[in-house]
Design a protein around this motif. Structure first.
Motif, PDB file in Angstrom:
ATOM      1  N   THR A   1       0.604  -1.007  -0.198  1.00  0.00           N
ATOM      2  CA  THR A   1      -0.259   0.289  -0.306  1.00  0.00           C
ATOM      3  C   THR A   1       1.219   1.487  -0.546  1.00  0.00           C
ATOM      4  O   THR A   1       1.460   1.413   1.075  1.00  0.00           O
ATOM      5  CB  THR A   1      -1.307  -0.011   1.254  1.00  0.00           C
ATOM      6  OG1 THR A   1      -1.413  -1.221   1.570  1.00  0.00           O
ATOM      7  CG2 THR A   1      -1.970   1.379   0.899  1.00  0.00           C
ATOM      8  N   ALA A   2       0.923   1.646  -1.078  1.00  0.00           N
ATOM      9  CA  ALA A   2       1.534   3.760  -0.988  1.00  0.00           C
ATOM     10  C   ALA A   2       0.636   4.378  -0.820  1.00  0.00           C
ATOM     11  O   ALA A   2      -0.398   4.884  -1.092  1.00  0.00           O
ATOM     12  CB  ALA A   2       1.778   3.917  -2.647  1.00  0.00           C
ATOM     13  N   THR A   3       0.798   5.193  -0.287  1.00  0.00           N
ATOM     14  CA  THR A   3       0.324   6.483   1.020  1.00  0.00           C
ATOM     15  C   THR A   3       1.214   8.199  -0.050  1.00  0.00           C
ATOM     16  O   THR A   3       2.077   8.089  -0.329  1.00  0.00           O
ATOM     17  CB  THR A   3       0.187   6.778   1.961  1.00  0.00           C
ATOM     18  OG1 THR A   3      -0.907   5.438   2.320  1.00  0.00           O
ATOM     19  CG2 THR A   3      -0.472   7.489   2.521  1.00  0.00           C
ATOM     20  N   ALA A   4      -0.109   8.229  -1.098  1.00  0.00           N
ATOM     21  CA  ALA A   4       1.023  10.592  -1.132  1.00  0.00           C
ATOM     22  C   ALA A   4      -0.445  11.157  -0.019  1.00  0.00           C
ATOM     23  O   ALA A   4      -1.515  10.783  -0.423  1.00  0.00           O
ATOM     24  CB  ALA A   4       0.527  10.136  -2.946  1.00  0.00           C
ATOM     25  N   ARG A   5       1.221  11.797   0.018  1.00  0.00           N
ATOM     26  CA  ARG A   5       0.307  12.964   1.065  1.00  0.00           C
ATOM     27  C   ARG A   5       0.692  14.646   0.873  1.00  0.00           C
ATOM     28  O   ARG A   5       2.196  14.805   0.343  1.00  0.00           O
ATOM     29  CB  ARG A   5       0.769  13.113   2.421  1.00  0.00           C
ATOM     30  CG  ARG A   5       0.258  13.322   3.716  1.00  0.00           C
ATOM     31  CD  ARG A   5       1.095  13.420   4.711  1.00  0.00           C
ATOM     32  NE  ARG A   5      -0.122  11.991   5.250  1.00  0.00           N
ATOM     33  CZ  ARG A   5      -0.983  11.676   5.824  1.00  0.00           C
ATOM     34  NH1 ARG A   5      -2.334  12.412   5.580  1.00  0.00           N
ATOM     35  NH2 ARG A   5      -0.939  10.054   6.203  1.00  0.00           N
ATOM     36  N   LEU A   6      -0.228  15.088   0.900  1.00  0.00           N
ATOM     37  CA  LEU A   6       0.215  17.036   0.333  1.00  0.00           C
ATOM     38  C   LEU A   6       0.895  17.224   0.751  1.00  0.00           C
ATOM     39  O   LEU A   6       0.571  17.562   2.560  1.00  0.00           O
ATOM     40  CB  LEU A   6      -1.103  17.269  -0.261  1.00  0.00           C
ATOM     41  CG  LEU A   6      -1.223  18.298  -1.183  1.00  0.00           C
ATOM     42  CD1 LEU A   6      -0.593  18.551  -2.123  1.00  0.00           C
ATOM     43  CD2 LEU A   6      -3.374  19.321  -1.008  1.00  0.00           C
ATOM     44  N   GLY A   7       1.889  18.091   0.509  1.00  0.00           N
ATOM     45  CA  GLY A   7       2.580  18.802   1.770  1.00  0.00           C
ATOM     46  C   GLY A   7       3.073  17.807   2.930  1.00  0.00           C
ATOM     47  O   GLY A   7       3.552  16.999   3.100  1.00  0.00           O
TER      48      GLY A   7
END
Length: 276
Positions: free
Chosen positions: A143-149
């Motif tokens: 599971t890859a998680t992308a987070r803004l800032g």
């Protein structure tokens, strides 16, 4: 010039206003930029007879607001395989009006088996950023998680499944190196294991067992179980004493088990003799 009417008009005609100059010959208006990023302009034109038609143009640039939304574009739900690389995982940074935001920082993390191509990206002119996953050697999931800032920014997750690879090895498991009388079955039915290149066991692979020297088998072909093991039903050695072999084949993969046939022991023989 005092009290001179001035007409302000936006280039797309969605805004217009008429104001009059004050005692110092000045006038002004306020104008709200559109909701989409664009180059905009407002033309001010004198409406009175004194200098009618004379105009000036004010230019402005409408830019996106700070990124506050992270949208998943593509790459979720992939079915990967050990040792391979995923398709790109793509996100898009948007402001609260839905405009793409370039130059926004997106951080990435991975839970599961594998590694990310990078852990920090910056969105392009269309607000997009992407990474790939190099899947590890063990089947399962990632599971890859992308987070803004920062840590409190908007985030999205991508789930991937990771399957074992194709059959790459066939290995001896049990029953190698036995001996039995010629024409008799060995006591332990031989077995082999089929794995991928990373030694992950493969279930459901057909294995054909072929004996030499006039021997015979039952239960061939056999199918590998969850542990990748295929076991022949029985192996009866040929009648001739000496070394014998049993070839196990799964597609183009082969391995050989060996056994030794001993001379058969015949029934007791009663011999007659003469009294001296």
């Amino acid at each position: 010039i005092h009290a001179l009417p001035v007409l302000f008009v936006c280039e797309d005609n969605r805004y217009s206003a008429t104001t009059a100059t004050d005692a110092a010959g000045l006038t002004q208006t306020s104008y709200t930029l559109g909701s989409a990023p664009a180059n905009e302009s407002v033309r001010a034109t004198i409406n009175g007879a004194d200098g009618a038609g004379s105009s000036v143009t004010f230019a402005a640039v409408a830019r996106p607001r700070p990124a506050s939304v992270l949208a998943l574009v593509s790459g979720d739900g992939q079915a990967g395989r050990v040792g391979l690389t995923s398709l790109p995982l793509v996100v898009r940074a948007l402001d609260n009006l839905g405009n793409p935001v370039p130059g926004a920082t997106v951080t990435w993390s991975l839970a599961g088996n594998g590694s990310l191509s990078v852990t920090t990206t910056v969105t392009d002119a269309d607000g997009r950023a992407q990474v790939t996953i190099s899947f590890g050697a063990i089947p399962g999931g990632a599971t890859a998680t992308a987070r803004l800032g920062g840590a409190d920014g908007a985030s999205v997750s991508f789930n991937s499944s990771i399957a074992a690879g194709p059959a790459a090895k066939i290995l001896l498991a049990t029953g190698n190196g036995q001996s039995a009388a010629g024409g008799a079955a060995v006591s332990i039915p031989p077995s082999v294991q089929v794995t991928d290149e990373f030694d992950n066991a493969l279930a459901g692979v057909a294995v054909t067992f072929t004996p030499s020297s006039g021997g015979a088998v039952t239960g061939s072909p056999a199918t590998t179980n969850a542990a990748g093991i295929a076991t022949v039903g029985s192996w009866t050695l040929g009648p001739t004493a000496g070394g014998q072999s049993l070839m196990a084949a799964a597609g183009t993969l082969t391995t050989v088990l060996t056994a030794t046939a001993t001379a058969p022991v015949g029934p007791p023989v009663l011999a007659m003799g003469t009294q001296p």
